[in-house]
Design a protein around this motif. Structure first.
Motif, PDB file in Angstrom:
ATOM      1  N   UNK A 240       0.830  -1.208   0.000  1.00 31.92           N
ATOM      2  CA  UNK A 240       0.000   0.000   0.000  1.00 31.92           C
ATOM      3  C   UNK A 240       0.864   1.257   0.000  1.00 31.92           C
ATOM      4  N   UNK A 241       0.219   2.373  -0.295  1.00 28.64           N
ATOM      5  CA  UNK A 241       0.856   3.685  -0.195  1.00 28.64           C
ATOM      6  C   UNK A 241      -0.218   4.710   0.093  1.00 28.64           C
ATOM      7  N   UNK A 242       0.056   5.578   1.064  1.00 30.05           N
ATOM      8  CA  UNK A 242      -0.872   6.647   1.403  1.00 30.05           C
ATOM      9  C   UNK A 242      -0.320   7.959   0.869  1.00 30.05           C
ATOM     10  N   UNK A 243      -1.123   8.652   0.059  1.00 30.06           N
ATOM     11  CA  UNK A 243      -0.683   9.938  -0.480  1.00 30.06           C
ATOM     12  C   UNK A 243      -1.370  10.263  -1.785  1.00 30.06           C
ATOM     13  N   UNK A 244      -1.576  11.555  -2.024  1.00 32.05           N
ATOM     14  CA  UNK A 244      -2.147  11.991  -3.298  1.00 32.05           C
ATOM     15  C   UNK A 244      -1.049  12.121  -4.345  1.00 32.05           C
ATOM     16  N   UNK A 245      -1.376  12.674  -5.497  1.00 31.12           N
ATOM     17  CA  UNK A 245      -0.420  12.798  -6.597  1.00 31.12           C
ATOM     18  C   UNK A 245       0.850  13.514  -6.175  1.00 31.12           C
ATOM     19  N   UNK A 246       0.704  14.623  -5.435  1.00 31.40           N
ATOM     20  CA  UNK A 246       1.865  15.415  -5.039  1.00 31.40           C
ATOM     21  C   UNK A 246       2.748  14.706  -4.021  1.00 31.40           C
ATOM     22  N   UNK A 247       2.169  13.765  -3.280  1.00 32.70           N
ATOM     23  CA  UNK A 247       2.926  13.052  -2.258  1.00 32.70           C
ATOM     24  C   UNK A 247       3.349  11.663  -2.716  1.00 32.70           C
ATOM     25  N   UNK A 248       3.230  11.422  -4.015  1.00 29.04           N
ATOM     26  CA  UNK A 248       3.654  10.144  -4.590  1.00 29.04           C
ATOM     27  C   UNK A 248       4.917  10.378  -5.405  1.00 29.04           C
ATOM     28  N   UNK A 249       6.043   9.901  -4.914  1.00 31.10           N
ATOM     29  CA  UNK A 249       7.301  10.064  -5.636  1.00 31.10           C
ATOM     30  C   UNK A 249       7.420   9.018  -6.742  1.00 31.10           C
ATOM     31  N   UNK A 250       8.377   9.218  -7.611  1.00 32.88           N
ATOM     32  CA  UNK A 250       8.625   8.229  -8.660  1.00 32.88           C
ATOM     33  C   UNK A 250       8.979   6.882  -8.046  1.00 32.88           C
ATOM     34  N   UNK A 251       9.752   6.922  -6.947  1.00 33.50           N
ATOM     35  CA  UNK A 251      10.131   5.686  -6.268  1.00 33.50           C
ATOM     36  C   UNK A 251       8.905   4.975  -5.697  1.00 33.50           C
ATOM     37  N   UNK A 252       7.983   5.750  -5.126  1.00 31.42           N
ATOM     38  CA  UNK A 252       6.743   5.169  -4.610  1.00 31.42           C
ATOM     39  C   UNK A 252       5.966   4.483  -5.727  1.00 31.42           C
ATOM     40  N   UNK A 253       5.834   5.189  -6.850  1.00 28.89           N
ATOM     41  CA  UNK A 253       5.062   4.655  -7.968  1.00 28.89           C
ATOM     42  C   UNK A 253       5.677   3.362  -8.495  1.00 28.89           C
ATOM     43  N   UNK A 254       7.004   3.382  -8.657  1.00 28.33           N
ATOM     44  CA  UNK A 254       7.694   2.193  -9.167  1.00 28.33           C
ATOM     45  C   UNK A 254       7.568   1.016  -8.201  1.00 28.33           C
ATOM     46  N   UNK A 255       7.659   1.305  -6.904  1.00 28.10           N
ATOM     47  CA  UNK A 255       7.576   0.242  -5.896  1.00 28.10           C
ATOM     48  C   UNK A 255       6.210  -0.429  -5.945  1.00 28.10           C
ATOM     49  N   UNK A 256       5.152   0.359  -6.016  1.00 28.96           N
ATOM     50  CA  UNK A 256       3.807  -0.219  -6.065  1.00 28.96           C
ATOM     51  C   UNK A 256       3.557  -0.921  -7.385  1.00 28.96           C
ATOM     52  N   UNK A 257       4.028  -0.334  -8.483  1.00 30.91           N
ATOM     53  CA  UNK A 257       3.875  -0.987  -9.785  1.00 30.91           C
ATOM     54  C   UNK A 257       4.534  -2.364  -9.778  1.00 30.91           C
ATOM     55  N   UNK A 258       5.741  -2.435  -9.251  1.00 29.67           N
ATOM     56  CA  UNK A 258       6.509  -3.683  -9.318  1.00 29.67           C
ATOM     57  C   UNK A 258       5.831  -4.829  -8.579  1.00 29.67           C
ATOM     58  N   UNK A 259       5.204  -4.543  -7.453  1.00 25.82           N
ATOM     59  CA  UNK A 259       4.547  -5.602  -6.681  1.00 25.82           C
ATOM     60  C   UNK A 259       3.104  -5.814  -7.136  1.00 25.82           C
ATOM     61  N   UNK A 260       2.333  -4.733  -7.158  1.00 24.29           N
ATOM     62  CA  UNK A 260       0.880  -4.859  -7.336  1.00 24.29           C
ATOM     63  C   UNK A 260       0.453  -5.118  -8.776  1.00 24.29           C
ATOM     64  N   UNK A 261       1.250  -4.672  -9.734  1.00 24.05           N
ATOM     65  CA  UNK A 261       0.915  -4.904 -11.149  1.00 24.05           C
ATOM     66  C   UNK A 261       1.849  -5.944 -11.759  1.00 24.05           C
ATOM     67  N   UNK A 262       3.147  -5.652 -11.728  1.00 26.27           N
ATOM     68  CA  UNK A 262       4.090  -6.593 -12.337  1.00 26.27           C
ATOM     69  C   UNK A 262       4.067  -7.937 -11.616  1.00 26.27           C
ATOM     70  N   UNK A 263       3.870  -7.912 -10.305  1.00 26.64           N
ATOM     71  CA  UNK A 263       3.808  -9.164  -9.550  1.00 26.64           C
ATOM     72  C   UNK A 263       2.656 -10.042  -9.988  1.00 26.64           C
ATOM     73  N   UNK A 264       1.494  -9.428 -10.223  1.00 26.92           N
ATOM     74  CA  UNK A 264       0.332 -10.186 -10.707  1.00 26.92           C
ATOM     75  C   UNK A 264       0.596 -10.712 -12.115  1.00 26.92           C
ATOM     76  N   UNK A 265       1.157  -9.850 -12.962  1.00 26.01           N
ATOM     77  CA  UNK A 265       1.536 -10.270 -14.325  1.00 26.01           C
ATOM     78  C   UNK A 265       2.515 -11.443 -14.280  1.00 26.01           C
TER      79      UNK A 265
END
Length: 258
Positions: free
Chosen positions: A94-119
């Motif tokens: 999970x990650x708590x934060x709106x667009x301004x509080x979401x860093x590139x690192x946050x986005x990549x971390x969630x993508x890698x587990x929640x999307x790429x992990x399912x793929x």
């Protein structure tokens, strides 16, 4: 016995705690052989021990679902003797934060587990599932369907889980594979308790009650309630169900504001 999964081979990602643990136990209770993919091997072994104490069968694999090589190695080991019948893509962060509080690192971390992990897991398991006309259940979220405050990155990933579910369900109809997803609202897990303790020290009880009441039904879900829905979707009783999203949300999506 209704909802029997006797001798079915099931893979559960993130099966060492919370919803994943509850799903692993519920599948085993219905007779499935459960293969747990987990970052925390200690948690995985704890779940497996519970299953074995029930008289069930479970195996554990240290695996980061974001790393394709690790996923492929785990599935190769699992399917060495026989194909799988069930894949539960539960692992997520999970990650708590709106667009301004979401860093590139946050986005990549969630993508890698929640999307790429399912793929990674669906791609590694699909050939095996074709052989058994198997079942995939992906863990999405109410955030897949409605706007949630301060959940920009999380909502993005869970929206992707929902649409991946639809795509796989459509593409593999002819192979007899069923693919559905479950969209929980808040579920009372150790993660929730830890989140409240970390962010609201001294106000744990107050915040727990506040978060519970965001569900119109007045409480959070129990992990076992989500697990029971997963058991149904994996069973032959759900043989006419594919390409569907199942909110288990205490009325959150449709009854808020009513």
């Amino acid at each position: 016995m209704k909802f029997s999964l006797n001798n079915k081979q099931a893979v559960v990602t993130g099966g060492g705690s919370g919803i994943g643990k509850a799903i692993s136990l519920a599948l085993a209770e219905q007779g499935a052989v459960v293969h747990i993919l987990e970052m925390s091997e200690e948690n995985a072994e704890d779940t497996a021990a519970h299953i074995k104490d029930m008289g069930g069968s479970a195996f554990t694999y240290g695996c980061n679902v974001a790393v394709q090589e690790e996923v492929k190695a785990a599935f190769t080991a699992i399917t060495a003797e026989r194909p799988i019948d069930i894949l539960i893509n539960n692992a997520g962060i999970a990650h708590v934060g709106n667009l301004e509080k979401c860093t590139e690192e946050d986005l990549d971390r969630l993508y890698n587990v929640n999307i790429k992990g399912v793929y990674n897991c669906m791609q590694a398991g699909i050939a095996s599932l074709k052989k058994t006309k198997g079942v995939i259940v992906n863990m999405a979220s109410i955030a897949s369907s409605v706007g949630i405050n301060d959940r920009f990155a999380y909502s993005m990933t869970k929206g992707a889980v929902l649409t991946m579910t639809y795509s796989v369900a459509k593409d593999y109809l002819a192979d007899g594979i069923r693919c559905n997803c479950i969209s929980p609202a808040r579920v009372h897990t150790p993660f929730v308790d830890g989140f409240i303790s970390k962010n609201y020290p001294g106000k744990e009880k107050e915040m727990f009650e506040k978060l519970s009441k965001t569900q119109p039904i007045g409480r959070m879900a129990k992990p076992e309630e989500v697990a029971n829905l997963a058991v149904y979707l994996c069973s032959d009783e759900a043989s006419f169900v594919t390409g569907s999203n199942f909110p288990i949300d205490g009325g959150f999506i449709n009854l808020n504001g009513s």
